[in-house]
Design an enzyme around this catalytic site. Structure first.
Site, PDB file in Angstrom:
ATOM      1  N   CYS A 146       0.918  -0.938  -0.105  1.00 20.94           N
ATOM      2  CA  CYS A 146       0.389  -0.084  -0.291  1.00 20.94           C
ATOM      3  C   CYS A 146       0.977   1.633  -0.011  1.00 20.94           C
ATOM      4  CB  CYS A 146      -0.896   0.448   1.310  1.00 20.94           C
ATOM      5  SG  CYS A 146      -1.904   1.374   1.163  1.00 20.94           S
ATOM      6  N   CYS A 167       0.057   3.597   3.502  1.00 19.92           N
ATOM      7  CA  CYS A 167       0.692   3.094   4.742  1.00 19.92           C
ATOM      8  C   CYS A 167       2.569   3.866   5.098  1.00 19.92           C
ATOM      9  CB  CYS A 167       0.979   1.569   4.778  1.00 19.92           C
ATOM     10  SG  CYS A 167      -0.583   0.937   4.764  1.00 19.92           S
ATOM     11  N   HIS A 206      -3.700   1.013   8.099  1.00 18.56           N
ATOM     12  CA  HIS A 206      -4.488   0.346   6.852  1.00 18.56           C
ATOM     13  C   HIS A 206      -5.981   0.263   6.705  1.00 18.56           C
ATOM     14  CE1 HIS A 206      -3.913  -1.016   2.562  1.00 18.56           C
ATOM     15  NE2 HIS A 206      -4.697  -2.038   2.885  1.00 18.56           N
ATOM     16  N   HIS A 232      -8.662   7.468   2.405  1.00 20.72           N
ATOM     17  CA  HIS A 232      -8.420   8.780   1.831  1.00 20.72           C
ATOM     18  C   HIS A 232      -9.125   8.421   1.378  1.00 20.72           C
ATOM     19  CE1 HIS A 232      -7.469   5.967  -1.779  1.00 20.72           C
ATOM     20  NE2 HIS A 232      -7.538   6.739  -2.680  1.00 20.72           N
TER      21      HIS A 232
HETATM   22 ZN   LIG Z   1      -2.588   1.078   3.935  1.00 19.44          ZN
END
Ligand SMILES: [Zn+2]
Length: 363
Positions: free
Chosen positions: A70, A73, A134, A187
């Site tokens: 990711c 992160c 996450h 996000h």
């Molecule tokens: Zn993440």
């Protein structure tokens, strides 16, 4: 709140918004990154008098990576992500694959024909990470974090509004793969558009006709009517009301509106800001529980454009829409909606409001 500004390896700006005043972010982005792509191309659609953005470089953007890859992160000893720090509260950075940017291509775009003017896609696109964890959705954030996100939205709206060429700022969150989300980490995004968007242009023209006729603000009149009727109100507090609009387009659509006539996020008072987080988290919780599993949604702020002559007639509101109409059933934008822009909603707005009220009681 502490604000720390830094740059990523390819020159993009990154800003940390920390709840602790003693937070330190000294880490440097160690990656070897190519320069960001140049601005996209705007083409003017002569049939609809609307700008269309052609951003072909976005085809190569990161698509649903596994959680150990990711890019949102925090960075670790072994892996550098978009966020150099090993921890953060809220972070905002320029999108690596922006629809709009101030990095002009070497050659100006050429018009496909005389009816279709083109220009570079000036503006700015930013990513906002709501949490370093996450797996935590916005709905599960603490109230303090929702306040930090709101502070970041206000900060970015104020700053992007000063950029040359930016005409309108939209803060939004797409949630769920059904919406086309390409990263699972919670996000949102912020778009600084180089034009007033079609929806906003229409809303301002309608608001101007209303004011001409009545001397009043349309958004305020609609809010008063919804509060008086009450049957579409989902939840409310001293400063905000969340209601399903009487002519909702989506199976589940909620507008969150400040009681005072406010034009944009930087216009909100301290007490309005403090009252927003608890109400918004409550509302998102209802969307998490509505069908037993988290509903996909789009949450978008409608703010007054930066310098439109009628900007004073706008009324700030957040529009939360979900295409989910039943368990495992999604509404798609098909023939009528996609071709004609004529929405057909399968759920009565009064029924949607009742279901959302009940989803709160189930807590
Ligand atoms: Zn993440």
């Amino acid at each position: 709140m502490k604000r720390t500004v830094t740059r990523l390896a390819d020159g993009r700006e990154l800003i940390y918004f920390d709840e602790r005043d003693d937070a330190v972010h000294a880490e440097v982005d160690r990656r070897d990154l190519p320069p960001p792509p140049p601005a996209s191309e705007l083409r003017h659609d002569p049939l609809l008098d609307e700008w269309v953005t052609v951003a072909a470089h976005r085809q190569s953007r990161t698509f649903l990576p596994p959680s150990d890859e990711c890019p949102l992160c925090p960075s670790t000893e072994d892996r550098s992500t978009e966020i150099p720090s090993s921890s953060y509260d809220v972070v905002v950075f320029e999108n690596r694959f922006p629809s709009f940017s101030d990095r002009h291509p070497d050659e100006a775009p050429t018009a496909p024909n005389t009816l279709v003017p083109v220009r570079p896609g000036d503006g700015r696109c930013e990513v906002v990470c709501f949490t370093s964890d996450h797996h935590t959705p916005f709905a599960a954030l603490p109230v303090e974090r929702a306040a930090t996100v709101l502070a970041a939205w206000i900060d970015r709206t104020a700053e992007l509004s000063t950029l040359p060429g930016v005409e309108q700022v939209m803060c939004f969150e797409n949630r769920g793969e059904a919406i086309g989300v390409t990263l699972h980490h919670a996000h949102g995004q912020i778009y600084g558009y180089p034009f007033v968007t079609p929806r906003t242009r229409t809303m301002l023209a309608v608001a101007a006709r209303h004011t001409e006729r009545t001397g009043r603000i349309l958004g305020a009149d609609i809010l008063a009517a919804e509060r008086a009727a009450g049957d579409r109100v989902v939840t409310a507090n001293e400063h905000w009301t969340a209601y399903v609009p009487a002519a909702a387009r989506w199976p589940f659509e909620v507008h969150v509106v400040p009681h005072r006539h406010v034009l944009d996020l930087p216009d909100l008072s301290t007490s309005e800001c403090a009252a927003f987080g608890p109400l918004y988290l409550d509302l998102l919780g209802r969307f998490e529980r509505l069908f037993g599993t988290a509903s996909p949604y789009i949450s978008a702020w409608h703010q007054a454009p930066v310098r439109h002559p009628d900007r004073g007639l706008a009324h700030l509101h957040l529009q939360l829409t979900s295409p989910q109409r039943a368990p495992q059933r999604l509404k798609y934008l098909a023939g009528s909606e996609s071709a004609m822009g004529a929405f057909i909603n399968d759920v009565r707005p009064e029924e949607a409001a009742r279901r959302l009220r009940e989803a709160g009681e189930a807590r």
